[in-house]
Write a protein that holds these residues in place. Structure first.
Motif, PDB file in Angstrom:
ATOM      1  N   SER A  21     -15.715 -14.113  -1.364  1.00  0.00           N
ATOM      2  CA  SER A  21     -14.252 -14.044  -1.475  1.00  0.00           C
ATOM      3  C   SER A  21     -13.821 -12.941  -2.449  1.00  0.00           C
ATOM      4  N   ILE A  22     -14.497 -12.829  -3.559  1.00  0.00           N
ATOM      5  CA  ILE A  22     -14.160 -11.800  -4.557  1.00  0.00           C
ATOM      6  C   ILE A  22     -14.367 -10.410  -3.973  1.00  0.00           C
ATOM      7  N   ILE A  23     -15.487 -10.198  -3.330  1.00  0.00           N
ATOM      8  CA  ILE A  23     -15.790  -8.891  -2.744  1.00  0.00           C
ATOM      9  C   ILE A  23     -14.780  -8.554  -1.645  1.00  0.00           C
ATOM     10  N   ILE A  27     -12.129  -5.357  -1.550  1.00  0.00           N
ATOM     11  CA  ILE A  27     -12.105  -4.379  -0.454  1.00  0.00           C
ATOM     12  C   ILE A  27     -10.712  -4.315   0.173  1.00  0.00           C
ATOM     13  N   VAL A  28     -10.119  -5.481   0.407  1.00  0.00           N
ATOM     14  CA  VAL A  28      -8.794  -5.530   1.015  1.00  0.00           C
ATOM     15  C   VAL A  28      -7.756  -4.885   0.085  1.00  0.00           C
ATOM     16  N   THR A  29      -7.878  -5.127  -1.200  1.00  0.00           N
ATOM     17  CA  THR A  29      -6.941  -4.560  -2.168  1.00  0.00           C
ATOM     18  C   THR A  29      -7.034  -3.034  -2.177  1.00  0.00           C
ATOM     19  N   LEU A  31      -8.203  -1.045   0.190  1.00  0.00           N
ATOM     20  CA  LEU A  31      -7.786  -0.464   1.463  1.00  0.00           C
ATOM     21  C   LEU A  31      -6.275  -0.562   1.700  1.00  0.00           C
ATOM     22  N   THR A  32      -5.659  -1.605   1.206  1.00  0.00           N
ATOM     23  CA  THR A  32      -4.231  -1.773   1.479  1.00  0.00           C
ATOM     24  C   THR A  32      -3.326  -1.106   0.460  1.00  0.00           C
ATOM     25  N   SER A  33      -3.851  -0.793  -0.707  1.00  0.00           N
ATOM     26  CA  SER A  33      -2.989  -0.116  -1.688  1.00  0.00           C
ATOM     27  C   SER A  33      -2.864   1.356  -1.309  1.00  0.00           C
ATOM     28  N   SER A  34      -1.666   1.908  -1.449  1.00  0.00           N
ATOM     29  CA  SER A  34      -1.412   3.289  -1.056  1.00  0.00           C
ATOM     30  C   SER A  34      -1.123   4.137  -2.283  1.00  0.00           C
ATOM     31  N   ARG A  35      -1.378   5.383  -2.160  1.00  0.00           N
ATOM     32  CA  ARG A  35      -1.079   6.322  -3.220  1.00  0.00           C
ATOM     33  C   ARG A  35      -0.141   7.377  -2.641  1.00  0.00           C
ATOM     34  N   TYR A  36       1.043   7.443  -3.234  1.00  0.00           N
ATOM     35  CA  TYR A  36       2.031   8.391  -2.745  1.00  0.00           C
ATOM     36  C   TYR A  36       2.031   9.612  -3.649  1.00  0.00           C
ATOM     37  N   GLU A  37       1.974  10.768  -3.053  1.00  0.00           N
ATOM     38  CA  GLU A  37       1.939  12.003  -3.809  1.00  0.00           C
ATOM     39  C   GLU A  37       2.703  13.057  -3.022  1.00  0.00           C
TER      40      GLU A  37
END
Length: 176
Positions: A21-23, A27-29, A31-37
Motif C-alpha cells: 500500500s505504501i509503495i 507511485i500514484v502520488t 505520477l499524478t502530481s503535475s509540475r507547471y512551468e
C-alpha cells in the motif's frame, strides 16, 4: 502449532499488504502530481535616456580691490554638451559660493533675448531659490552675468594680499 503458523502467515500478509500500500501510494502520488512551468522570451529596444546640462565657462580669474567698482563674469547654462543633447527634461538652480575672506557682494542677472535683465536673481544666501526648467526638444542656452562688488563699507588695508575664490555651483536634477 497450526494456529501459530496461521498467525505468522497472517502477520506476514498484513505486513506485505501495508508495504504494498505504501509503495502504491508513492507511485500514484508521483505520477499524478503535475509540475507547471512556463518560460517567455522577449527583447527590448529601450535605451537609457541621457541627461545633459552643462555650465559653459572659462576659468574665472579676476582681480578685485576696494577701488574697483565691480567685476562682471558671463557664463551660460545649456542642455547640450559636444554633440549630445539632453533626452530628458532638466531643472537647475545656481549658487554662488566663496570662502568669505573678502567682503564681496554678488548679483546675478539673466540675459533675455540678448538683453540683460535688471532683476537680481540671487537671494540673501547667494543662490537662486527657484529651479529653472530646461526642455528637451530643442537646444536651450541660458546666459547669465555675475557681478562681483566690493562692499563699500569695508574698504580697509587689512584685506591686502588676501585671496578668495568665487565658485558658480550648478545644482541640477532630472524632472521626467
Amino acid at each position: 502449532m497450526q494456529e501459530r503458523k496461521r498467525s505468522k502467515a497472517k502477520k506476514l500478509s498484513v505486513s506485505k499488504l501495508i508495504l504494498f500500500s505504501i509503495i502504491t501510494t508513492m507511485i500514484v502520488t508521483v505520477l499524478t502530481s503535475s509540475r507547471y512551468e512556463s518560460s517567455t522570451a522577449s527583447s527590448d529596444n529601450a535605451k537609457v535616456a541621457v541627461p545633459v546640462i552643462n555650465l559653459s565657462s572659462n576659468t574665472l580669474d579676476l582681480s578685485i580691490n576696494p577701488n574697483t567698482d565691480e567685476k562682471e563674469y558671463v557664463f551660460k547654462v545649456t542642455n547640450t554638451e559636444d554633440e549630445k543633447q539632453t533626452e530628458v527634461t532638466m531643472e537647475y538652480a545656481i549658487q554662488i559660493k566663496s570662502l568669505g575672506n573678502l567682503p564681496l557682494e554678488f548679483e546675478l542677472y539673466q540675459y533675455e533675448d540678448g538683453v540683460l535683465g535688471n532683476t537680481n536673481l540671487l537671494s540673501g544666501n547667494g543662490s537662486i531659490t527657484n529651479f529653472i526648467k530646461m526642455g528637451l526638444n530643442e537646444k536651450i542656452e541660458h546666459t547669465y552675468m555675475l557681478k562681483i562688488k566690493w562692499r563699500q563699507t569695508e574698504k580697509s588695508y587689512q584685506y591686502n594680499k588676501t585671496i578668495d575664490y568665487v565658485q558658480v555651483v550648478l545644482d541640477s536634477k532630472q524632472v521626467d
